[in-house]
Design a protein around this motif. Structure first.
Motif, PDB file in Angstrom:
ATOM      1  N   ALA A 119       0.833  -1.205   0.000  1.00  0.00           N
ATOM      2  CA  ALA A 119       0.000   0.000   0.000  1.00  0.00           C
ATOM      3  C   ALA A 119       0.866   1.252   0.000  1.00  0.00           C
ATOM      4  O   ALA A 119       0.549   2.232  -0.695  1.00  0.00           O
ATOM      5  CB  ALA A 119      -0.921   0.002   1.214  1.00  0.00           C
ATOM      6  N   ARG A 120       1.955   1.224   0.745  1.00  0.00           N
ATOM      7  CA  ARG A 120       2.868   2.378   0.767  1.00  0.00           C
ATOM      8  C   ARG A 120       3.548   2.558  -0.591  1.00  0.00           C
ATOM      9  O   ARG A 120       3.713   3.683  -1.060  1.00  0.00           O
ATOM     10  CB  ARG A 120       3.911   2.192   1.868  1.00  0.00           C
ATOM     11  CG  ARG A 120       3.314   2.261   3.265  1.00  0.00           C
ATOM     12  CD  ARG A 120       4.328   1.872   4.314  1.00  0.00           C
ATOM     13  NE  ARG A 120       5.386   2.878   4.421  1.00  0.00           N
ATOM     14  CZ  ARG A 120       6.556   2.650   5.010  1.00  0.00           C
ATOM     15  NH1 ARG A 120       6.829   1.475   5.533  1.00  0.00           N
ATOM     16  NH2 ARG A 120       7.458   3.609   5.079  1.00  0.00           N
ATOM     17  N   VAL A 121       3.956   1.448  -1.216  1.00  0.00           N
ATOM     18  CA  VAL A 121       4.568   1.509  -2.542  1.00  0.00           C
ATOM     19  C   VAL A 121       3.577   2.087  -3.538  1.00  0.00           C
ATOM     20  O   VAL A 121       3.905   2.980  -4.332  1.00  0.00           O
ATOM     21  CB  VAL A 121       5.055   0.112  -2.989  1.00  0.00           C
ATOM     22  CG1 VAL A 121       5.356   0.089  -4.475  1.00  0.00           C
ATOM     23  CG2 VAL A 121       6.275  -0.314  -2.188  1.00  0.00           C
ATOM     24  N   GLN A 122       2.350   1.597  -3.511  1.00  0.00           N
ATOM     25  CA  GLN A 122       1.325   2.080  -4.438  1.00  0.00           C
ATOM     26  C   GLN A 122       1.046   3.565  -4.220  1.00  0.00           C
ATOM     27  O   GLN A 122       0.856   4.317  -5.176  1.00  0.00           O
ATOM     28  CB  GLN A 122       0.036   1.265  -4.294  1.00  0.00           C
ATOM     29  CG  GLN A 122      -1.007   1.599  -5.320  1.00  0.00           C
ATOM     30  CD  GLN A 122      -0.525   1.401  -6.753  1.00  0.00           C
ATOM     31  OE1 GLN A 122       0.231   0.494  -7.061  1.00  0.00           O
ATOM     32  NE2 GLN A 122      -0.960   2.284  -7.641  1.00  0.00           N
ATOM     33  N   SER A 123       1.048   3.990  -2.966  1.00  0.00           N
ATOM     34  CA  SER A 123       0.810   5.400  -2.657  1.00  0.00           C
ATOM     35  C   SER A 123       1.936   6.280  -3.199  1.00  0.00           C
ATOM     36  O   SER A 123       1.677   7.340  -3.785  1.00  0.00           O
ATOM     37  CB  SER A 123       0.691   5.572  -1.142  1.00  0.00           C
ATOM     38  OG  SER A 123       0.608   6.929  -0.803  1.00  0.00           O
ATOM     39  N   ALA A 135       6.178   1.585 -13.118  1.00  0.00           N
ATOM     40  CA  ALA A 135       5.076   0.657 -12.852  1.00  0.00           C
ATOM     41  C   ALA A 135       5.579  -0.782 -12.845  1.00  0.00           C
ATOM     42  O   ALA A 135       5.138  -1.594 -12.029  1.00  0.00           O
ATOM     43  CB  ALA A 135       3.976   0.819 -13.898  1.00  0.00           C
ATOM     44  N   GLY A 136       6.506  -1.088 -13.741  1.00  0.00           N
ATOM     45  CA  GLY A 136       7.012  -2.453 -13.822  1.00  0.00           C
ATOM     46  C   GLY A 136       7.991  -2.810 -12.728  1.00  0.00           C
ATOM     47  O   GLY A 136       8.175  -3.983 -12.420  1.00  0.00           O
ATOM     48  N   ASP A 137       8.642  -1.817 -12.131  1.00  0.00           N
ATOM     49  CA  ASP A 137       9.693  -2.094 -11.156  1.00  0.00           C
ATOM     50  C   ASP A 137       9.462  -1.339  -9.846  1.00  0.00           C
ATOM     51  O   ASP A 137      10.398  -1.058  -9.111  1.00  0.00           O
ATOM     52  CB  ASP A 137      11.040  -1.703 -11.765  1.00  0.00           C
ATOM     53  CG  ASP A 137      12.201  -2.441 -11.150  1.00  0.00           C
ATOM     54  OD1 ASP A 137      11.968  -3.465 -10.477  1.00  0.00           O
ATOM     55  OD2 ASP A 137      13.342  -1.994 -11.339  1.00  0.00           O
ATOM     56  N   LYS A 138       8.203  -1.004  -9.562  1.00  0.00           N
ATOM     57  CA  LYS A 138       7.934  -0.148  -8.403  1.00  0.00           C
ATOM     58  C   LYS A 138       8.262  -0.809  -7.072  1.00  0.00           C
ATOM     59  O   LYS A 138       8.644  -0.132  -6.131  1.00  0.00           O
ATOM     60  CB  LYS A 138       6.503   0.379  -8.419  1.00  0.00           C
ATOM     61  CG  LYS A 138       5.414  -0.637  -8.337  1.00  0.00           C
ATOM     62  CD  LYS A 138       4.068   0.059  -8.484  1.00  0.00           C
ATOM     63  CE  LYS A 138       2.997  -0.963  -8.716  1.00  0.00           C
ATOM     64  NZ  LYS A 138       1.731  -0.331  -9.007  1.00  0.00           N
ATOM     65  N   GLU A 139       8.129  -2.131  -6.980  1.00  0.00           N
ATOM     66  CA  GLU A 139       8.474  -2.806  -5.720  1.00  0.00           C
ATOM     67  C   GLU A 139       9.939  -2.567  -5.377  1.00  0.00           C
ATOM     68  O   GLU A 139      10.275  -2.305  -4.222  1.00  0.00           O
ATOM     69  CB  GLU A 139       8.188  -4.302  -5.819  1.00  0.00           C
ATOM     70  CG  GLU A 139       6.721  -4.653  -5.903  1.00  0.00           C
ATOM     71  CD  GLU A 139       5.949  -4.267  -4.646  1.00  0.00           C
ATOM     72  OE1 GLU A 139       6.507  -4.311  -3.537  1.00  0.00           O
ATOM     73  OE2 GLU A 139       4.762  -3.898  -4.799  1.00  0.00           O
TER      74      GLU A 139
END
Length: 96
Positions: free
Chosen positions: A8-12, A75-79
């Protein structure tokens, strides 16, 4: 920290970066449009106007494409990208 909380923090963080990137592209387009509009009466010949329009369009095209390519990459490497940021933010706060 739980994985779902981290996701959730990554997505934010990713969503915030996307918003700022889109805002930056919109501001760039508005700036180029305003400058072109203000310079247009000062242009001496149609050839100069065409040169300004074409060169401005090329700059806008490449800048817009690069920003959207960056968004796709993130988007592809956000983690990985935001995971490192979150890790070091947590270390600084003393929560990791």
């Amino acid at each position: 920290m739980q994985k779902s909380t981290n996701e959730a923090r990554v997505q934010s963080m990713y969503a915030g970066d996307v918003r700022w990137a889109v805002f930056a592209v919109a501001a760039l387009w508005a700036t180029y449009g305003f400058v072109f509009w203000k310079v247009l009466p000062l242009v001496g010949t149609p050839e100069v106007m065409y040169a300004l329009a074409i060169s401005g369009a090329i700059v806008l095209l490449f800048n817009t494409a690069s920003i959207f390519a960056m968004i796709r990459h993130y988007a592809g490497d956000k983690e990985h990208i935001y995971g490192l940021d979150l890790h070091y933010l947590d270390v600084l706060r003393g929560t990791a």
